[in-house]
Design a protein around this motif. Sequence first.
Motif, PDB file in Angstrom:
ATOM      1  N   GLU A 142       0.839  -1.192   0.000  1.00 54.71           N
ATOM      2  CA  GLU A 142       0.000   0.000   0.000  1.00 54.71           C
ATOM      3  C   GLU A 142       0.877   1.246   0.000  1.00 54.71           C
ATOM      4  O   GLU A 142       2.068   1.181   0.289  1.00 54.71           O
ATOM      5  CB  GLU A 142      -0.932   0.015   1.213  1.00 54.71           C
ATOM      6  CG  GLU A 142      -0.231  -0.051   2.547  1.00 54.71           C
ATOM      7  CD  GLU A 142      -1.193  -0.237   3.715  1.00 54.71           C
ATOM      8  OE1 GLU A 142      -1.064   0.506   4.702  1.00 54.71           O
ATOM      9  OE2 GLU A 142      -2.061  -1.131   3.647  1.00 54.71           O
ATOM     10  N   GLU A 143       0.269   2.375  -0.321  1.00 50.74           N
ATOM     11  CA  GLU A 143       1.020   3.618  -0.392  1.00 50.74           C
ATOM     12  C   GLU A 143       1.557   3.987   0.985  1.00 50.74           C
ATOM     13  O   GLU A 143       0.811   4.007   1.969  1.00 50.74           O
ATOM     14  CB  GLU A 143       0.130   4.742  -0.910  1.00 50.74           C
ATOM     15  CG  GLU A 143       0.864   6.062  -1.099  1.00 50.74           C
ATOM     16  CD  GLU A 143      -0.041   7.157  -1.629  1.00 50.74           C
ATOM     17  OE1 GLU A 143       0.490   8.175  -2.121  1.00 50.74           O
ATOM     18  OE2 GLU A 143      -1.275   7.004  -1.545  1.00 50.74           O
ATOM     19  N   PRO A 144       2.851   4.288   1.087  1.00 47.62           N
ATOM     20  CA  PRO A 144       3.393   4.686   2.390  1.00 47.62           C
ATOM     21  C   PRO A 144       2.897   6.061   2.822  1.00 47.62           C
ATOM     22  O   PRO A 144       2.783   6.981   2.017  1.00 47.62           O
ATOM     23  CB  PRO A 144       4.912   4.678   2.160  1.00 47.62           C
ATOM     24  CG  PRO A 144       5.097   4.794   0.688  1.00 47.62           C
ATOM     25  CD  PRO A 144       3.896   4.181   0.058  1.00 47.62           C
ATOM     26  N   ARG A 145       2.606   6.145   4.130  1.00 47.99           N
ATOM     27  CA  ARG A 145       2.207   7.411   4.753  1.00 47.99           C
ATOM     28  C   ARG A 145       3.126   7.583   5.950  1.00 47.99           C
ATOM     29  O   ARG A 145       2.991   6.886   6.960  1.00 47.99           O
ATOM     30  CB  ARG A 145       0.735   7.364   5.170  1.00 47.99           C
ATOM     31  CG  ARG A 145      -0.216   7.087   4.001  1.00 47.99           C
ATOM     32  CD  ARG A 145      -1.678   7.042   4.444  1.00 47.99           C
ATOM     33  NE  ARG A 145      -1.943   5.987   5.416  1.00 47.99           N
ATOM     34  CZ  ARG A 145      -2.183   4.701   5.098  1.00 47.99           C
ATOM     35  NH1 ARG A 145      -2.176   4.313   3.823  1.00 47.99           N
ATOM     36  NH2 ARG A 145      -2.436   3.818   6.042  1.00 47.99           N
ATOM     37  N   VAL A 146       4.059   8.511   5.840  1.00 45.01           N
ATOM     38  CA  VAL A 146       5.200   8.576   6.752  1.00 45.01           C
ATOM     39  C   VAL A 146       5.035   9.713   7.759  1.00 45.01           C
ATOM     40  O   VAL A 146       4.743  10.849   7.380  1.00 45.01           O
ATOM     41  CB  VAL A 146       6.513   8.767   5.969  1.00 45.01           C
ATOM     42  CG1 VAL A 146       7.710   8.809   6.920  1.00 45.01           C
ATOM     43  CG2 VAL A 146       6.683   7.660   4.926  1.00 45.01           C
ATOM     44  N   ALA A 147       5.278   9.364   9.030  1.00 45.93           N
ATOM     45  CA  ALA A 147       5.295  10.385  10.087  1.00 45.93           C
ATOM     46  C   ALA A 147       6.680  10.432  10.708  1.00 45.93           C
ATOM     47  O   ALA A 147       7.203   9.414  11.160  1.00 45.93           O
ATOM     48  CB  ALA A 147       4.253  10.064  11.152  1.00 45.93           C
ATOM     49  N   MET A 148       7.279  11.623  10.717  1.00 47.06           N
ATOM     50  CA  MET A 148       8.582  11.844  11.342  1.00 47.06           C
ATOM     51  C   MET A 148       8.324  12.271  12.787  1.00 47.06           C
ATOM     52  O   MET A 148       7.899  13.396  13.056  1.00 47.06           O
ATOM     53  CB  MET A 148       9.346  12.928  10.590  1.00 47.06           C
ATOM     54  CG  MET A 148       9.473  12.687   9.090  1.00 47.06           C
ATOM     55  SD  MET A 148      10.574  11.324   8.687  1.00 47.06           S
ATOM     56  CE  MET A 148      12.168  12.072   9.039  1.00 47.06           C
ATOM     57  N   LEU A 149       8.567  11.364  13.722  1.00 44.47           N
ATOM     58  CA  LEU A 149       8.143  11.560  15.098  1.00 44.47           C
ATOM     59  C   LEU A 149       9.082  12.446  15.902  1.00 44.47           C
ATOM     60  O   LEU A 149      10.300  12.426  15.723  1.00 44.47           O
ATOM     61  CB  LEU A 149       7.996  10.213  15.793  1.00 44.47           C
ATOM     62  CG  LEU A 149       6.951   9.255  15.208  1.00 44.47           C
ATOM     63  CD1 LEU A 149       6.922   7.964  16.011  1.00 44.47           C
ATOM     64  CD2 LEU A 149       5.570   9.896  15.163  1.00 44.47           C
ATOM     65  N   SER A 150       8.479  13.196  16.819  1.00 46.23           N
ATOM     66  CA  SER A 150       9.215  14.084  17.716  1.00 46.23           C
ATOM     67  C   SER A 150       8.351  14.321  18.955  1.00 46.23           C
ATOM     68  O   SER A 150       7.219  13.831  19.038  1.00 46.23           O
ATOM     69  CB  SER A 150       9.524  15.405  17.011  1.00 46.23           C
ATOM     70  OG  SER A 150      10.156  16.315  17.877  1.00 46.23           O
ATOM     71  N   PHE A 151       8.874  15.089  19.915  1.00 43.47           N
ATOM     72  CA  PHE A 151       8.038  15.532  21.029  1.00 43.47           C
ATOM     73  C   PHE A 151       7.397  16.873  20.702  1.00 43.47           C
ATOM     74  O   PHE A 151       6.738  17.489  21.548  1.00 43.47           O
ATOM     75  CB  PHE A 151       8.839  15.615  22.336  1.00 43.47           C
ATOM     76  CG  PHE A 151      10.026  16.548  22.303  1.00 43.47           C
ATOM     77  CD1 PHE A 151       9.864  17.899  22.554  1.00 43.47           C
ATOM     78  CD2 PHE A 151      11.293  16.066  22.024  1.00 43.47           C
ATOM     79  CE1 PHE A 151      10.954  18.763  22.535  1.00 43.47           C
ATOM     80  CE2 PHE A 151      12.389  16.919  21.992  1.00 43.47           C
ATOM     81  CZ  PHE A 151      12.222  18.273  22.248  1.00 43.47           C
TER      82      PHE A 151
END
Length: 332
Positions: A201-210
């Motif tokens: 499936e199409e990637p949906r990317v979250a770049m995590l931080s606080f």
Amino acid sequence: MTALEKIFQRASADPRSIVLAEGNDPRILEAAVSATAQGIADITVLGNVDEVKALAVANELDLTSIAVLDPKTSDAADRYAQALFEKRKAKGMTEEKAAELIRDPLYYAQMMVHLGDADGSVAGAVYTTGDVVRGAIQIIGMSESSSMVSSFFLMMMSQPHHDMQGGIVFSDCGLVIDPDAQQLSQIAMSAAASAQTMLGEEPRVAMLSFSTHGSANHPAVDKVAEATRLVREQMPDLKLDGEVQFDAAIVPAIAERKVKDSQVNGQANVLVFPSLEAGNIGYKIAERIGKAEAIGPVLQGLKKPANDLSRGCSAKDVVNVIAITVLQAQNL
């Protein structure tokens, strides 16, 4: 059908040859028999042939359909040793050292993959992660699209209490300790490709931080923001949010409030952690408290598949990694 069942279905539709370097471990033999029975791979097991067969008998395992090969007596050993010497001589490799190393099942397995005699390798039930990764980089090498090797866990969410159902890629949770912005961007792009391969499936990317979009000021936040910028620069069509907090990555209502012009909309299937510390803690919380099934660590960024195992793995864990390795080989 669960996400993991879909992975096995895709693997069995187009099996590939996978070499297992640790034939002296009963978990590996049990996994080899199971993977063969499920039709997901053609398996070669490395080790002393008599010892491997004796171990199989002791554990009531039938190796009839599995190739067992001893690197110390293999007809291909001299050819492999010469290939290792040629590949590493600029780094100080001698013919004598190459001949010695290639008798090691791990080096032999990686050379099988490098030379196309196997489509992928799996090790790490006995060997350390450092050994597996070092051998893979030295012999198989990195893909042309990657400047580094990183890893991911495929977290399978299939329990009734999971609001999110399916698979989620967590990266990097097993290898790169404190990536800088450039390295973090590479991890994100590799993880996006891994999600496409594993989940279909199409990637949906979250770049995590606080922090979410500047809600906090700190060099650690700046790193994630810069990594996000670099990914957007190289993959402008990728659905990507960053920097964002975890809840904004996976809860649509929170994303709507916190993330202006979100491309992921709280439906991330790739979570990129800012450090190994965060990633390792995160996947273990998801596994132990959230009861997600963790598959990995899986290596990404190599020219051909070579995957690591936890030394505490079960035979089932090994079979799961074999299936993932087959999917990686299918997508070369």
